[in-house]
Design an enzyme around this catalytic site. Structure first.
Site, PDB file in Angstrom:
ATOM      1  N   CYS A   2       0.862  -1.178   0.000  1.00  0.00           N
ATOM      2  CA  CYS A   2       0.000   0.000   0.000  1.00  0.00           C
ATOM      3  C   CYS A   2       0.901   1.232   0.000  1.00  0.00           C
ATOM      4  O   CYS A   2       2.103   1.126   0.202  1.00  0.00           O
ATOM      5  CB  CYS A   2      -0.860   0.058   1.253  1.00  0.00           C
ATOM      6  SG  CYS A   2      -1.883  -1.398   1.463  1.00  0.00           S
ATOM      7  N   ARG A  27       1.497   1.590  -5.972  1.00  0.00           N
ATOM      8  CA  ARG A  27       1.624   0.644  -4.859  1.00  0.00           C
ATOM      9  C   ARG A  27       0.286   0.012  -4.476  1.00  0.00           C
ATOM     10  O   ARG A  27       0.234  -0.894  -3.644  1.00  0.00           O
ATOM     11  CB  ARG A  27       2.185   1.355  -3.622  1.00  0.00           C
ATOM     12  CG  ARG A  27       3.546   1.960  -3.831  1.00  0.00           C
ATOM     13  CD  ARG A  27       3.976   2.699  -2.597  1.00  0.00           C
ATOM     14  NE  ARG A  27       4.251   1.804  -1.498  1.00  0.00           N
ATOM     15  CZ  ARG A  27       5.412   1.230  -1.263  1.00  0.00           C
ATOM     16  NH1 ARG A  27       6.429   1.454  -2.052  1.00  0.00           N
ATOM     17  NH2 ARG A  27       5.562   0.430  -0.228  1.00  0.00           N
ATOM     18  N   TRP A  74      -3.785  -1.603  -1.347  1.00  0.00           N
ATOM     19  CA  TRP A  74      -3.697  -2.829  -2.133  1.00  0.00           C
ATOM     20  C   TRP A  74      -4.123  -3.920  -1.161  1.00  0.00           C
ATOM     21  O   TRP A  74      -3.379  -4.288  -0.259  1.00  0.00           O
ATOM     22  CB  TRP A  74      -2.261  -3.043  -2.615  1.00  0.00           C
ATOM     23  CG  TRP A  74      -2.065  -4.344  -3.315  1.00  0.00           C
ATOM     24  CD1 TRP A  74      -1.575  -5.504  -2.789  1.00  0.00           C
ATOM     25  CD2 TRP A  74      -2.333  -4.634  -4.684  1.00  0.00           C
ATOM     26  NE1 TRP A  74      -1.543  -6.482  -3.739  1.00  0.00           N
ATOM     27  CE2 TRP A  74      -1.992  -5.982  -4.908  1.00  0.00           C
ATOM     28  CE3 TRP A  74      -2.841  -3.881  -5.744  1.00  0.00           C
ATOM     29  CZ2 TRP A  74      -2.140  -6.590  -6.156  1.00  0.00           C
ATOM     30  CZ3 TRP A  74      -2.977  -4.499  -6.985  1.00  0.00           C
ATOM     31  CH2 TRP A  74      -2.625  -5.824  -7.184  1.00  0.00           C
ATOM     32  N   ASN A  98       0.960   0.097   6.003  1.00  0.00           N
ATOM     33  CA  ASN A  98       1.410  -0.694   4.865  1.00  0.00           C
ATOM     34  C   ASN A  98       2.118  -1.909   5.433  1.00  0.00           C
ATOM     35  O   ASN A  98       3.087  -1.758   6.182  1.00  0.00           O
ATOM     36  CB  ASN A  98       2.380   0.131   4.003  1.00  0.00           C
ATOM     37  CG  ASN A  98       3.039  -0.705   2.923  1.00  0.00           C
ATOM     38  OD1 ASN A  98       2.457  -1.668   2.445  1.00  0.00           O
ATOM     39  ND2 ASN A  98       4.252  -0.338   2.556  1.00  0.00           N
ATOM     40  N   GLY A  99       1.614  -3.101   5.115  1.00  0.00           N
ATOM     41  CA  GLY A  99       2.240  -4.325   5.630  1.00  0.00           C
ATOM     42  C   GLY A  99       1.175  -5.309   6.074  1.00  0.00           C
ATOM     43  O   GLY A  99       0.011  -5.199   5.700  1.00  0.00           O
ATOM     44  N   GLU A 482       9.593 -20.764 -19.139  1.00  0.00           N
ATOM     45  CA  GLU A 482       9.323 -19.409 -18.639  1.00  0.00           C
ATOM     46  C   GLU A 482      10.460 -18.464 -19.056  1.00  0.00           C
ATOM     47  O   GLU A 482      10.225 -17.317 -19.454  1.00  0.00           O
ATOM     48  CB  GLU A 482       9.161 -19.443 -17.110  1.00  0.00           C
ATOM     49  CG  GLU A 482       9.082 -18.096 -16.409  1.00  0.00           C
ATOM     50  CD  GLU A 482       7.922 -17.212 -16.851  1.00  0.00           C
ATOM     51  OE1 GLU A 482       7.039 -17.683 -17.573  1.00  0.00           O
ATOM     52  OE2 GLU A 482       7.921 -16.020 -16.473  1.00  0.00           O
ATOM     53  N   LYS A 486       9.929 -15.129 -21.358  1.00  0.00           N
ATOM     54  CA  LYS A 486      10.356 -13.774 -20.961  1.00  0.00           C
ATOM     55  C   LYS A 486      11.169 -13.137 -22.079  1.00  0.00           C
ATOM     56  O   LYS A 486      10.995 -11.973 -22.406  1.00  0.00           O
ATOM     57  CB  LYS A 486      11.220 -13.792 -19.689  1.00  0.00           C
ATOM     58  CG  LYS A 486      10.538 -13.969 -18.363  1.00  0.00           C
ATOM     59  CD  LYS A 486       9.686 -12.828 -17.913  1.00  0.00           C
ATOM     60  CE  LYS A 486       8.264 -12.982 -18.380  1.00  0.00           C
ATOM     61  NZ  LYS A 486       7.366 -13.761 -17.556  1.00  0.00           N
ATOM     62  N   GLU A 489       8.923 -12.207 -25.129  1.00  0.00           N
ATOM     63  CA  GLU A 489       7.997 -11.105 -24.857  1.00  0.00           C
ATOM     64  C   GLU A 489       8.649  -9.737 -24.953  1.00  0.00           C
ATOM     65  O   GLU A 489       8.076  -8.813 -25.495  1.00  0.00           O
ATOM     66  CB  GLU A 489       7.488 -11.207 -23.413  1.00  0.00           C
ATOM     67  CG  GLU A 489       6.379 -12.144 -23.180  1.00  0.00           C
ATOM     68  CD  GLU A 489       5.973 -12.077 -21.720  1.00  0.00           C
ATOM     69  OE1 GLU A 489       4.851 -11.663 -21.458  1.00  0.00           O
ATOM     70  OE2 GLU A 489       6.779 -12.431 -20.838  1.00  0.00           O
ATOM     71  N   HIS A 505      14.553 -35.292 -29.941  1.00  0.00           N
ATOM     72  CA  HIS A 505      13.405 -35.700 -30.770  1.00  0.00           C
ATOM     73  C   HIS A 505      12.972 -34.601 -31.736  1.00  0.00           C
ATOM     74  O   HIS A 505      11.850 -34.613 -32.218  1.00  0.00           O
ATOM     75  CB  HIS A 505      12.239 -36.120 -29.872  1.00  0.00           C
ATOM     76  CG  HIS A 505      12.573 -37.273 -28.994  1.00  0.00           C
ATOM     77  ND1 HIS A 505      12.721 -38.562 -29.470  1.00  0.00           N
ATOM     78  CD2 HIS A 505      12.858 -37.326 -27.664  1.00  0.00           C
ATOM     79  CE1 HIS A 505      13.048 -39.362 -28.475  1.00  0.00           C
ATOM     80  NE2 HIS A 505      13.144 -38.635 -27.360  1.00  0.00           N
ATOM     81  N   LYS A 603      -1.345  -6.196 -20.112  1.00  0.00           N
ATOM     82  CA  LYS A 603      -1.040  -6.759 -18.794  1.00  0.00           C
ATOM     83  C   LYS A 603      -2.044  -7.823 -18.392  1.00  0.00           C
ATOM     84  O   LYS A 603      -1.699  -8.836 -17.824  1.00  0.00           O
ATOM     85  CB  LYS A 603      -0.994  -5.632 -17.746  1.00  0.00           C
ATOM     86  CG  LYS A 603      -0.623  -6.105 -16.348  1.00  0.00           C
ATOM     87  CD  LYS A 603       0.803  -6.628 -16.272  1.00  0.00           C
ATOM     88  CE  LYS A 603       1.146  -7.292 -14.969  1.00  0.00           C
ATOM     89  NZ  LYS A 603       2.266  -8.245 -15.094  1.00  0.00           N
TER      90      LYS A 603
HETATM   91  C1  F6R Z   1       3.968 -13.176 -19.236  1.00  0.00           C
HETATM   92  C2  F6R Z   1       2.673 -12.714 -18.851  1.00  0.00           C
HETATM   93  C3  F6R Z   1       1.468 -13.431 -19.361  1.00  0.00           C
HETATM   94  C4  F6R Z   1       0.503 -13.706 -18.212  1.00  0.00           C
HETATM   95  C5  F6R Z   1      -0.812 -14.299 -18.714  1.00  0.00           C
HETATM   96  C6  F6R Z   1      -1.752 -14.630 -17.578  1.00  0.00           C
HETATM   97  O1  F6R Z   1       4.979 -12.383 -18.703  1.00  0.00           O
HETATM   98  O2  F6R Z   1       2.555 -11.778 -18.114  1.00  0.00           O
HETATM   99  O3  F6R Z   1       1.806 -14.615 -19.997  1.00  0.00           O
HETATM  100  O4  F6R Z   1       1.125 -14.563 -17.318  1.00  0.00           O
HETATM  101  O5  F6R Z   1      -1.439 -13.405 -19.578  1.00  0.00           O
HETATM  102  O6  F6R Z   1      -2.068 -13.507 -16.835  1.00  0.00           O
HETATM  103  P1  F6R Z   1      -2.689 -13.636 -15.399  1.00  0.00           P
HETATM  104  O7  F6R Z   1      -1.667 -14.263 -14.511  1.00  0.00           O
HETATM  105  O8  F6R Z   1      -3.038 -12.242 -14.989  1.00  0.00           O
HETATM  106  O9  F6R Z   1      -3.888 -14.515 -15.527  1.00  0.00           O
END
Ligand code: F6R
Length: 608
Positions: A2, A27, A74, A98-99, A482, A486, A489, A505, A603
């Protein structure tokens, strides 16, 4: 996470507090509130939703006064609502926090026993009542706060204001940040520097265990024992946007560095190391129901799907429950064999991903139990699930998910150990061992973060490659995937993550001297096998970058060997994730892409 602020001086407090909160909205942004001492009386204004709602409420009903506190929330304990928004009031005292107060349930029970009435579901309100009780019994304001701090456990940055003590704010800190800014005849308080930069550049940070008394003409810091501490100022030279990123160049890098804290917050208050047990706070089922579960279906998208893959290993091996993993977009259109003894475990940072959410209705129609691992409190997914294990990562701003992923893995580990204890596959001493390792994990992450310069350098050298391959085995093969995701992306380089044994394979055909191959080789039960795969790559001219906790065994034929700290088998995926995040980040930086907002991505994907 927060944002908290405070002001005492000669100007109107409310506009300064609002402007400062705006700088802290990153935050938390699910509710906000402010308290100002106005004509000798506390005036509190709170509202659900974004800060603009609070602004509107204050425009309709302005509050005038020169001392006050504010908060942008938050949610962690209690859903986002006006009643749960800070400041929380008890008698003549208001507080912002906050915490997480870990022992708030015990304290709340004691307070209820003494006839105290609660307005909210938060852990914070307990603190307001504890201070108020002491003041009512004759304690002086500062002493009442100091005594209360001895009763509470957990993480906190707290700012108190007392109607009967109108010239000062009292601050306390443990584990979460709080900074004091000094102006000319006015003093400012905030969770983070950006909130102060429009008013002052002279700041000082409180340390853990310290308490401060803040007045218009300055402040006094006291240590745990109440002894005065000398504190000097730091001059801040950053511009405001940089400051919002805490001095980091991008939110992604900031969030990568927040992981030791985020992981701690995720297991804090949920483990009993003495009993080797886990408190599965988010699960609304009794032990008998949890023992009955005969299958777990993990459903998620993207990075969260990688967490689900690691979770399958944890749940099957630790808790001995059969588990299978689906992409949200696939699960919703197939006919999974769900029943009343099945548990649907949905994983999502945002809790708003349409494909993941779609699994809920399917499972409901089959009478299955539904639990989610989610970061955003009261998100659509959280509301639709029977229970939620929240990851306490705080807001993740960068599109590329980092701290959400490692906290999801932490929550999955907690779930596996908790279910294992309950179902008898983990005994007390194994439980203790698992939790001891977990407690040491944040330190290991800090050590792994020290590889930053090595990965910056490596990224410079390899930024021109057109393709990358990432290999791992067992519960680290999803980490290879993963790592590849990264890189794709944020740097727009094609990358594949593969189980190392699967390479021969097909993907082995791609290997030549232009192909960098990142290989995850921890000293685990797969070690010799992965070494074999490494040799297969090297003998075809591939450039191997080895990530291992056992560097001694690698021949000079590797292009680079980088050492991560040792940890236990089930936590190694979390440690190995850190360098891969750093590598992707620096490749993107050196290629000059938009790291925090990569092209074509959102996002949270709220559409099909
Ligand atoms: C990768 C990324 C996306 C999300 C995916 C699911 O860095 O951010 O692959 O992981 O869109 O999003 P959430 O977790 O919000 O359901």
């Amino acid at each position: 996470m927060c944002g908290i602020v405070g002001y005492v001086g000669g100007r109107e407090a409310a506009p300064i507090i609002l402007a400062s909160l705006k700088k802290l909205e990153y935050r938390g942004y699910d509710s906000a509130g402010i308290a100002v001492l106005s004509h000798g009386k506390l005036a509190v204004c709170r509202s659900e939703g974004k800060l603009e709602n609070l602004e509107l409420a204050l425009r309709q009903k302005p509050i005038s006064g020169t001392i006050g506190i504010g908060h942008t929330r938050w949610a962690t304990h209690g859903r986002p609502s006006e009643l749960n928004a800070h400041p929380h009031r008890a008698g003549e005292v208001v507080v912002v926090h906050n915490g997480i107060i870990e022992n708030y349930l015990d304290l709340k029970e004691e307070l209820l026993g003494r006839g105290v009435k609660f307005d909210s579901e938060t852990d914070t309100e307990v603190v307001a009542h504890l201070v108020n009780e002491k003041i009512n019994k004759g304690a002086e304001f500062l002493a009442a706060v100091q005594k209360t701090l001895k009763e509470i456990d957990g993480s906190y940055a707290l700012v108190f204001l007392n109607q009967s003590d109108p010239k000062r704010l009292i601050l306390a800190k443990n584990s979460t940040p709080i900074v004091i800014g000094c102006g000319d005849g006015e003093t400012f308080v905030a969770s983070d520097i950006p909130a102060l930069l429009d008013y002052t550049r002279k700041v000082t940070f409180l340390e853990d265990g310290e308490v401060a008394e803040v007045r218009a003409d300055g402040f006094r810091v006291l240590d745990r024992k109440g002894k005065a501490v000398q504190r000097s100022f730091k001059e801040i030279a950053w511009d405001a946007v940089a400051a919002q990123k805490g001095g980091y160049r991008h939110f992604m890098l900031k969030e990568i560095h927040e992981q030791p804290r985020a992981i701690t917050d995720t297991f804090r208050g949920r483990i009993s190391p003495k009993n080797g047990d886990v408190l599965l706070d988010g699960l609304p089922f009794g032990p008998a129901e949890l023992r009955e579960i005969d299958k777990i279906h993990l459903v998620a998208c993207g990075t969260a799907w990688h967490a689900a893959l690691v979770g399958k290993f944890m749940l099957e091996e630790i808790a001995q429950i059969p588990a299978e993993v689906d992409y949200g977009s696939e699960f919703r259109y197939r006919f999974p064999l769900l029943g009343s003894r099945s548990l649907l475990l949905l994983i999502s940072q945002s809790g708003e991903t349409a494909d993941t959410l779609a699994g809920v209705n399917l499972a409901r129609s089959k009478g299955s139990r539904i639990v989610s691992i989610c970061n955003v409190v009261d998100s659509s997914l959280a509301r639709k699930s029977d229970g939620v294990l929240y990851t306490h990562a705080g807001p993740e701003i960068s599109v590329a998910s980092t701290k959400a992923f490692t906290t999801q893995l932490t929550a999955l580990f907690l779930l596996a150990v908790g279910l294992g204890r309950l179902r008898g596959s983990v005994n007390v001493s194994e439980g203790r061992r698992f939790l001891r390792e977990l407690i040491h994990l944040p330190k290991k992450i800090e050590e792994a973060l020290k590889l930053e310069n090595d990965f910056d350098q490596l990224a410079r050298e390899l930024k021109g490659a057109a393709n990358f391959l990432y290999l791992g085995r067992g519960l680290n093969y999803p980490i290879a995937q993963e790592g590849a995701l990264k890189l794709k992306e944020i740097s727009y380089i094609h990358a594949e993550g593969y189980p190392a044994g699967e390479m021969k394979h097909g993907p082995i055909a791609l290997i030549d001297e232009t192909m960098p191959v990142l290989v995850l080789v921890p000293k685990d039960r797969y070690f010799q096998k992965t070494m074999g795969n490494l040799k297969e790559v090297e003998s075809r001219g591939g450039k191997t970058i080895v990530l291992t906790d056992e560097p001694g065994t690698f021949a000079a034929s590797a292009f680079r060997v980088l050492t991560v700290p040792k940890t236990s088998h089930y936590l190694m995926p979390i440690v190995l994730t850190i360098p891969l995040q750093l590598f992707a980040y620096y490749v993107a930086v050196h290629r000059g892409t938009d790291v925090d907002q990569p092209r074509n991505l959102a996002k949270s994907v709220t559409v099909e």
